[in-house]
Design a protein around this motif. Structure first.
Motif, short mmCIF file in Angstrom:
data_model
loop_
_atom_site.label_atom_id
_atom_site.label_comp_id
_atom_site.label_asym_id
_atom_site.label_seq_id
_atom_site.Cartn_x
_atom_site.Cartn_y
_atom_site.Cartn_z
N ALA A 237 9.54 16.44 17.58
CA ALA A 237 8.76 17.39 18.38
C ALA A 237 7.61 18.05 17.63
CB ALA A 237 9.69 18.46 18.94
N GLY A 238 7.52 17.83 16.31
CA GLY A 238 6.32 18.30 15.61
C GLY A 238 6.49 19.35 14.51
N LEU A 239 7.76 19.66 14.10
CA LEU A 239 7.95 20.55 12.94
C LEU A 239 8.89 19.88 11.95
CD1 LEU A 239 8.49 24.26 14.18
CD2 LEU A 239 6.54 23.33 12.93
N PRO A 240 8.47 18.77 11.35
CA PRO A 240 9.38 17.92 10.57
C PRO A 240 10.04 18.60 9.37
CG PRO A 240 7.10 17.18 10.32
CD PRO A 240 7.10 18.21 11.40
N LYS A 241 9.45 19.71 8.89
CA LYS A 241 10.05 20.34 7.68
C LYS A 241 11.19 21.28 8.03
CE LYS A 241 5.73 20.62 5.33
NZ LYS A 241 4.77 21.63 5.75
N PHE A 242 11.33 21.60 9.28
CA PHE A 242 12.27 22.66 9.67
C PHE A 242 13.70 22.13 9.88
CE2 PHE A 242 13.17 26.09 13.09
CZ PHE A 242 13.90 26.82 12.17
N HIS A 243 14.36 21.76 8.77
CA HIS A 243 15.73 21.28 8.85
C HIS A 243 16.70 22.36 8.41
CE1 HIS A 243 14.80 16.68 8.64
NE2 HIS A 243 14.31 17.27 9.71
N MET A 244 17.69 22.63 9.21
CA MET A 244 18.70 23.61 8.82
C MET A 244 20.02 23.31 9.55
SD MET A 244 18.58 27.71 9.10
CE MET A 244 20.10 28.67 9.16
N THR A 245 21.07 23.21 8.77
CA THR A 245 22.39 22.96 9.36
C THR A 245 23.26 24.15 9.06
OG1 THR A 245 22.11 20.63 8.92
CG2 THR A 245 24.36 21.37 9.35
N LEU A 246 23.84 24.71 10.10
CA LEU A 246 24.69 25.88 9.89
C LEU A 246 26.15 25.42 9.79
CD1 LEU A 246 23.94 29.25 10.38
CD2 LEU A 246 26.09 28.79 11.49
N TRP A 247 26.69 25.46 8.58
CA TRP A 247 28.09 25.07 8.37
C TRP A 247 28.94 26.33 8.31
CZ3 TRP A 247 29.95 27.31 3.94
CH2 TRP A 247 28.99 27.75 3.02
N SER A 248 30.22 26.17 8.62
CA SER A 248 31.13 27.31 8.56
C SER A 248 32.27 27.03 7.60
CB SER A 248 31.70 27.61 9.95
OG SER A 248 30.65 28.04 10.79
N GLY A 249 33.05 28.05 7.32
CA GLY A 249 34.18 27.87 6.40
C GLY A 249 35.18 29.00 6.54
N MET A 250 36.31 28.81 5.85
CA MET A 250 37.33 29.87 5.79
C MET A 250 37.63 30.15 4.32
SD MET A 250 40.33 28.93 8.47
CE MET A 250 40.01 28.79 10.22
N TRP A 251 37.77 31.44 4.03
CA TRP A 251 38.11 31.89 2.69
C TRP A 251 39.26 32.90 2.81
CZ3 TRP A 251 33.26 30.81 4.40
CH2 TRP A 251 32.41 30.09 3.57
N VAL A 252 39.89 33.19 1.65
CA VAL A 252 40.90 34.26 1.62
C VAL A 252 40.59 35.14 0.41
CG1 VAL A 252 42.81 33.11 2.82
CG2 VAL A 252 42.45 32.66 0.38
N PRO A 253 41.13 36.38 0.38
CA PRO A 253 40.83 37.24 -0.77
C PRO A 253 41.30 36.60 -2.09
CG PRO A 253 41.91 38.49 0.98
CD PRO A 253 41.96 37.05 1.39
N LYS A 254 40.55 36.89 -3.13
CA LYS A 254 40.89 36.37 -4.45
C LYS A 254 42.32 36.78 -4.82
CE LYS A 254 39.43 36.96 -9.23
NZ LYS A 254 39.18 35.58 -9.62
N GLY A 255 43.07 35.87 -5.41
CA GLY A 255 44.43 36.17 -5.84
C GLY A 255 45.47 35.77 -4.80
N THR A 256 45.05 35.24 -3.67
CA THR A 256 45.99 34.76 -2.64
C THR A 256 46.81 33.61 -3.24
OG1 THR A 256 44.49 35.39 -0.86
CG2 THR A 256 46.14 33.71 -0.34
N PRO A 257 48.15 33.62 -3.06
CA PRO A 257 48.95 32.55 -3.66
C PRO A 257 48.47 31.15 -3.24
CG PRO A 257 50.35 34.24 -2.70
CD PRO A 257 48.95 34.59 -2.33
#
Ligand code: ASP
Length: 322
Positions: A237-257
């Motif tokens: 469509a005419g903006l070839p530089k505009f690449h962005m993928t939104l990835w997601s994830g899950m984390w837990v607090p540091k020290g979680t067993p």
């Protein structure tokens, strides 16, 4: 006496082992740092529903919103490191926020990675009253209205905001960002014509695009989204530089067993392999990462690489927090 002490110690060890085996023995909470009904919330709820049957416990989604998601992530960081609180987030909350907010936590060292989740490109959408009919016309309209166009976001440092900032830089024109507590309320306002555009997560806008309530111009990727195949890519469509993928994830607090992390990871992996879950993700234009990428180690590596890629871009844009 000595025998008694040994017996007591053995009993304690037995109890500890039993309680470790029992994880999880109560409900788990997933902190979604944006409003209900938005793209983060939708993904978290689809996963929670399926992970519940693997883990045998309820998984409650809590929407803790504000400050581009950093309030919710901060809440998760400060929670007990016992496997009962999960921090759900993405490129915005767990990468971009660190470049613009004076955070009370370190997003790499105060959280442990659990699993990399599906991703999708952003989609450039406008209210139907905008006169442009394709991306080239939209860019011309944005330039003609430099500094006046209102762009809805989920707050400074959210995915939609970073995408908007990135687009401003590429086209050389400024938007007026309007922060919401998530892109669900931003989208409601776009449909109602209260704001002009959103550079939204595809999964959020897709159904309103299908219903014709908003107009889509392009997805920010080199390939089209299969479930919305009529929307061109930015390359086409005419903006070839505009690449962005939104990835997601899950984390837990540091020290979680470790054992809790392993179980949570396995439940998420099982959910992402379930054909019913995959079908729902597909409809939303979300792409499940390959199995080899679904390990905590892969998320850790991806997270670090994305911080290295995005922080210089975001810092150069000199973004002010709302
Ligand atoms: N993920 C969206 C964003 O970062 C916000 C949301 O989930 O509501 O823009």
């Amino acid at each position: 006496m000595k025998k008694l002490v040994i017996a007591f110690a053995a009993m304690l060890a037995g109890l500890a082992a039993a309680s470790a085996q029992q994880y999880p023995n109560r409900a788990i909470s997933i902190i979604v740092p944006f409003s209900a009904g938005g793209p983060s919330d939708a993904m978290a709820r689809i996963l929670a529903e399926r992970m519940k049957s693997t883990l045998g416990q309820n998984i409650v989604v809590e929407n803790v919103t504000g400050a581009g998601g950093s309030i919710g992530v901060g809440r998760a960081v400060r929670s007990a490191a016992d496997g009962y609180t999960i921090s759900f987030g993405h490129l915005g909350t767990h990468v971009a926020n660190g470049a613009i907010y004076p955070l009370q936590y370190d997003m790499l060292t105060d959280l442990e990675p659990v699993v990399l989740l599906p991703s999708n490109p952003m989609v450039i959408v406008s209210k139907t009253a905008v006169p442009a009919k394709n991306l080239k016309e939209l860019v011309a309209w944005l330039k003609a209205n430099d500094g006046k166009v209102s762009a809805g976001t989920a707050g400074a440092g959210s995915g939609s905001h970073i995408a908007g900032v990135y687009m401003q830089g590429i086209i050389g024109s400024k938007f007026q960002f309007v922060p919401y507590r998530g892109t669900a309320p931003a989208l409601t306002d776009l449909v109602a014509g209260q704001i002009d555009i959103i550079v939204d997560q595809t999964s959020n806008s897709i159904s309103q695009i299908r219903s014709g309530n908003i107009r889509a111009y392009a997805v920010t990727d080199s390939k089209r989204v299969p479930s919305a195949a009529d929307i061109p890519t930015v390359d086409e469509a005419g903006l070839p530089k505009f690449h962005m993928t939104l990835w997601s994830g899950m984390w837990v607090p540091k020290g979680t067993p470790k054992e809790a992390i392993t179980k949570l990871n396995a439940a998420a992996v099982e959910a992402m392999a379930d054909p019913a879950v995959r079908k729902r993700f597909e409809e939303l234009g979300l792409e499940v990462p390959p199995r080899a990428q679904q390990t905590p180690e892969a998320l850790a590596a991806h997270h670090k690489a994305e911080i290295a890629k995005w922080w210089p871009i975001i810092k150069a844009a000199n973004i002010k927090v709302d």
